[in-house]
Design a protein around this motif. Structure first.
Motif, PDB file in Angstrom:
ATOM      1  N   THR A  34       0.831  -1.211   0.000  1.00 30.77           N
ATOM      2  CA  THR A  34       0.000   0.000   0.000  1.00 30.77           C
ATOM      3  C   THR A  34       0.860   1.254   0.000  1.00 30.77           C
ATOM      4  O   THR A  34       0.597   2.203  -0.750  1.00 30.77           O
ATOM      5  CB  THR A  34      -0.931   0.005   1.229  1.00 30.77           C
ATOM      6  OG1 THR A  34      -1.735  -1.175   1.220  1.00 30.77           O
ATOM      7  CG2 THR A  34      -1.838   1.221   1.208  1.00 30.77           C
ATOM      8  N   VAL A  35       1.873   1.276   0.859  1.00 25.44           N
ATOM      9  CA  VAL A  35       2.766   2.440   0.908  1.00 25.44           C
ATOM     10  C   VAL A  35       3.425   2.675  -0.450  1.00 25.44           C
ATOM     11  O   VAL A  35       3.467   3.797  -0.962  1.00 25.44           O
ATOM     12  CB  VAL A  35       3.839   2.251   2.005  1.00 25.44           C
ATOM     13  CG1 VAL A  35       4.927   3.314   1.873  1.00 25.44           C
ATOM     14  CG2 VAL A  35       3.206   2.334   3.383  1.00 25.44           C
ATOM     15  N   ILE A  36       3.939   1.607  -1.051  1.00 20.42           N
ATOM     16  CA  ILE A  36       4.644   1.749  -2.339  1.00 20.42           C
ATOM     17  C   ILE A  36       3.693   2.238  -3.421  1.00 20.42           C
ATOM     18  O   ILE A  36       4.020   3.145  -4.191  1.00 20.42           O
ATOM     19  CB  ILE A  36       5.298   0.402  -2.726  1.00 20.42           C
ATOM     20  CG1 ILE A  36       6.496   0.133  -1.823  1.00 20.42           C
ATOM     21  CG2 ILE A  36       5.726   0.418  -4.195  1.00 20.42           C
ATOM     22  CD1 ILE A  36       7.181  -1.188  -2.079  1.00 20.42           C
ATOM     23  N   ALA A 279      -0.870   5.201   5.109  1.00 21.11           N
ATOM     24  CA  ALA A 279      -0.597   3.818   4.686  1.00 21.11           C
ATOM     25  C   ALA A 279       0.308   3.100   5.676  1.00 21.11           C
ATOM     26  O   ALA A 279       0.222   1.874   5.844  1.00 21.11           O
ATOM     27  CB  ALA A 279       0.036   3.818   3.301  1.00 21.11           C
ATOM     28  N   ALA A 280       1.187   3.857   6.363  1.00 18.69           N
ATOM     29  CA  ALA A 280       2.119   3.229   7.308  1.00 18.69           C
ATOM     30  C   ALA A 280       1.407   2.661   8.530  1.00 18.69           C
ATOM     31  O   ALA A 280       1.962   1.814   9.238  1.00 18.69           O
ATOM     32  CB  ALA A 280       3.170   4.243   7.751  1.00 18.69           C
ATOM     33  N   ILE A 281       0.184   3.126   8.778  1.00 15.39           N
ATOM     34  CA  ILE A 281      -0.577   2.594   9.916  1.00 15.39           C
ATOM     35  C   ILE A 281      -0.794   1.088   9.755  1.00 15.39           C
ATOM     36  O   ILE A 281      -0.733   0.323  10.726  1.00 15.39           O
ATOM     37  CB  ILE A 281      -1.925   3.331  10.049  1.00 15.39           C
ATOM     38  CG1 ILE A 281      -1.682   4.797  10.413  1.00 15.39           C
ATOM     39  CG2 ILE A 281      -2.815   2.662  11.091  1.00 15.39           C
ATOM     40  CD1 ILE A 281      -2.936   5.638  10.451  1.00 15.39           C
ATOM     41  N   VAL A 285       0.099  -2.141  12.249  1.00 19.43           N
ATOM     42  CA  VAL A 285      -0.807  -3.249  12.563  1.00 19.43           C
ATOM     43  C   VAL A 285      -0.126  -4.583  12.279  1.00 19.43           C
ATOM     44  O   VAL A 285      -0.246  -5.549  13.061  1.00 19.43           O
ATOM     45  CB  VAL A 285      -2.121  -3.120  11.756  1.00 19.43           C
ATOM     46  CG1 VAL A 285      -3.011  -4.347  11.971  1.00 19.43           C
ATOM     47  CG2 VAL A 285      -2.857  -1.856  12.156  1.00 19.43           C
ATOM     48  N   GLY A 286       0.609  -4.621  11.162  1.00 17.34           N
ATOM     49  CA  GLY A 286       1.351  -5.841  10.837  1.00 17.34           C
ATOM     50  C   GLY A 286       2.414  -6.146  11.878  1.00 17.34           C
ATOM     51  O   GLY A 286       2.655  -7.315  12.224  1.00 17.34           O
ATOM     52  N   LEU A 386      12.789  -3.030  10.431  1.00 20.09           N
ATOM     53  CA  LEU A 386      12.837  -2.356  11.729  1.00 20.09           C
ATOM     54  C   LEU A 386      11.619  -2.717  12.581  1.00 20.09           C
ATOM     55  O   LEU A 386      11.732  -2.933  13.800  1.00 20.09           O
ATOM     56  CB  LEU A 386      12.909  -0.846  11.520  1.00 20.09           C
ATOM     57  CG  LEU A 386      12.967   0.028  12.781  1.00 20.09           C
ATOM     58  CD1 LEU A 386      14.235  -0.276  13.581  1.00 20.09           C
ATOM     59  CD2 LEU A 386      12.911   1.503  12.422  1.00 20.09           C
ATOM     60  N   LEU A 387      10.456  -2.794  11.929  1.00 18.13           N
ATOM     61  CA  LEU A 387       9.246  -3.183  12.659  1.00 18.13           C
ATOM     62  C   LEU A 387       9.394  -4.581  13.247  1.00 18.13           C
ATOM     63  O   LEU A 387       8.984  -4.839  14.388  1.00 18.13           O
ATOM     64  CB  LEU A 387       8.039  -3.142  11.723  1.00 18.13           C
ATOM     65  CG  LEU A 387       7.412  -1.778  11.449  1.00 18.13           C
ATOM     66  CD1 LEU A 387       6.274  -1.914  10.454  1.00 18.13           C
ATOM     67  CD2 LEU A 387       6.910  -1.145  12.736  1.00 18.13           C
TER      68      LEU A 387
END
Length: 411
Positions: A34-36, A279-281, A285-286, A386-387
């Motif tokens: 989504t971000v991309i 989109a980063a939200i 969540v992931g 990082l996440l």
């Protein structure tokens, strides 16, 4: 245990539960893709707008002076002409005309419905990025001799003449006969009600043709040598003349395409940042999903952790094992998300450009394949990694904090 062995164990653990690992990655996959897609689409729209502005003339400058002071306008023009060869590459003057109608045989057209009618000098076309596709341009000799000639836009040519050559054809402008000597190259797909519906005549004929003669002072059109010169010139000329208007009812402006481009890009960058943030939200969540699954994994493997501690595994070995495992899950999800991001960007970009309604004030440019930039792809991958590390810290620390005796006692 070295890093290679730890990494190998993490990968085996992920692959041993393929369905659960895939479902855990799903949040990261959707988030990265989504971000991309959204950011790549925003970048493509920005590039498309930049190409449109560059087609209008990247270093183009418009200068106008509205005041009941002819000498002041002459002073502005003299200053601009003095910059040619130093800051400016070309210089021209023009007056926009009202209530101009065209007629060729039985067909008629009002220039007030779109495009524009202009009285120009010999430098106007070069100063505004206009090029002749057929015939010739209006010259300074035409202006001096008050020649009844005109240059038309490609939309006018298409409307009146179709496949026939318009050169040397007679066309009536406000009831007066003019000879068509040239046609401008299309910038807007030869569409009516755009700047391709343009008509240009020698400036010296304004008094004969336009009923608004005397009510308008010529505007100035210029092309700077480069972008830096464009911005410098606008700043200098505004500083020079704005003081002259403080005690008058006049108005003065100096605008460049470069300034408009900067303002538009700033606005689009803000929108792109907002889009990426929203989109980063889904990525967060992931990340929470990864933490949840890792906590379940720690609970399921309590006895394994106890055995490893009993045979000499250190706390940092346990932490690194679970951190690497969560990082592997997030990185694999990131890579899959990048793959779908490329596909989605191409599909969405094609749909986006296919549905773009051409603006009548912006030139038509060729569409291009929407692809995410290298920086965007790298940033999305590193953020997903990082996440995985951040959301894997708590489960890994929980696993490493177990007492071996308690862990071994667990059934």
């Amino acid at each position: 245990m070295n890093a290679t062995q730890t990494f190998s164990m993490a990968v085996k653990s992920v692959l041993s539960n393929k369905i659960r690992s895939l479902l855990t990655m799903l949040g990261i996959i959707i988030g990265v893709a989504t971000v991309i897609i959204l950011v790549a689409s925003a970048q493509a729209e920005q590039k498309y707008t930049r190409l449109q502005l560059e087609a209008m003339g990247a270093n183009r400058i418009q200068v106008g002076c509205y005041a009941n002071n002819t000498r002041l306008m002459e002073e502005v023009a003299a200053f601009c002409q003095g910059q040619v060869g130093e800051t400016l590459a070309t210089f021209g003057q023009y007056v926009w005309a009202y209530d101009i109608s065209l007629k060729y045989r039985s067909k008629e057209m009002s220039m007030d419905n779109g495009g524009g009618a202009y009285f120009i000098d010999g430098g106007y076309s070069a100063s505004t990025g206009r090029y002749i596709s057929i015939g010739r341009d209006i010259t300074d000799a035409d202006v001096r001799n008050q020649s009844r000639v005109c240059v038309i836009g490609d939309a006018v040519r298409k409307y009146f003449f179709g496949a026939m050559s318009p050169i040397d054809q007679k066309i009536k402008i406000n009831g007066q006969s003019f000879t068509v000597v040239g046609v401008y190259e299309p910038l807007y797909g030869s569409k009516l009600n755009t700047e391709d519906q343009i008509l240009c005549m020698p400036m010296s004929l304004q008094r004969r043709v336009s009923q608004y003669y005397g009510e308008q002072t010529p505007d100035l059109a210029m092309t700077a040598i480069d972008r830096e010169s464009s911005d410098k010139f606008c700043k200098e000329i505004i500083e020079k003349f704005e003081q002259r208007f403080q005690d008058s009812n006049g108005y003065f402006y100096a605008d460049s395409i470069g300034q408009a481009q900067d303002q538009m890009e700033q606005s689009q960058n803000k929108e792109a940042a907002k889009t990426a943030g929203i989109a980063a939200i889904s990525l967060l969540v992931g990340g929470i999903g990864i933490m949840n699954i890792m906590l379940v994994t720690v609970t399921e493997r309590t006895r394994e952790i106890g055995i490893r501690m009993a045979i000499g595994a250190r706390k940092r070995d346990i932490i690194s094992q679970f951190l690497i495992e969560s990082a592997v899950i997030s990185c694999m999800g990131g890579l899959i998300g990048i793959f779908f991001g490329f596909i989605g960007s191409a599909i969405w970009g094609n749909m986006m450009f296919g549905s773009i309604v051409d603006s009548p004030w912006m030139p038509k440019v060729d569409a291009f394949l929407v692809m995410p930039s290298f920086g965007l792809v790298l940033g999305a991958f590193l953020f997903s990694a990082l996440l995985g590390i951040l959301f894997g810290l708590y489960p890994a620390n929980k696993a490493a904090s177990m007492q071996p005796v308690d862990a071994l006692r667990t059934q």
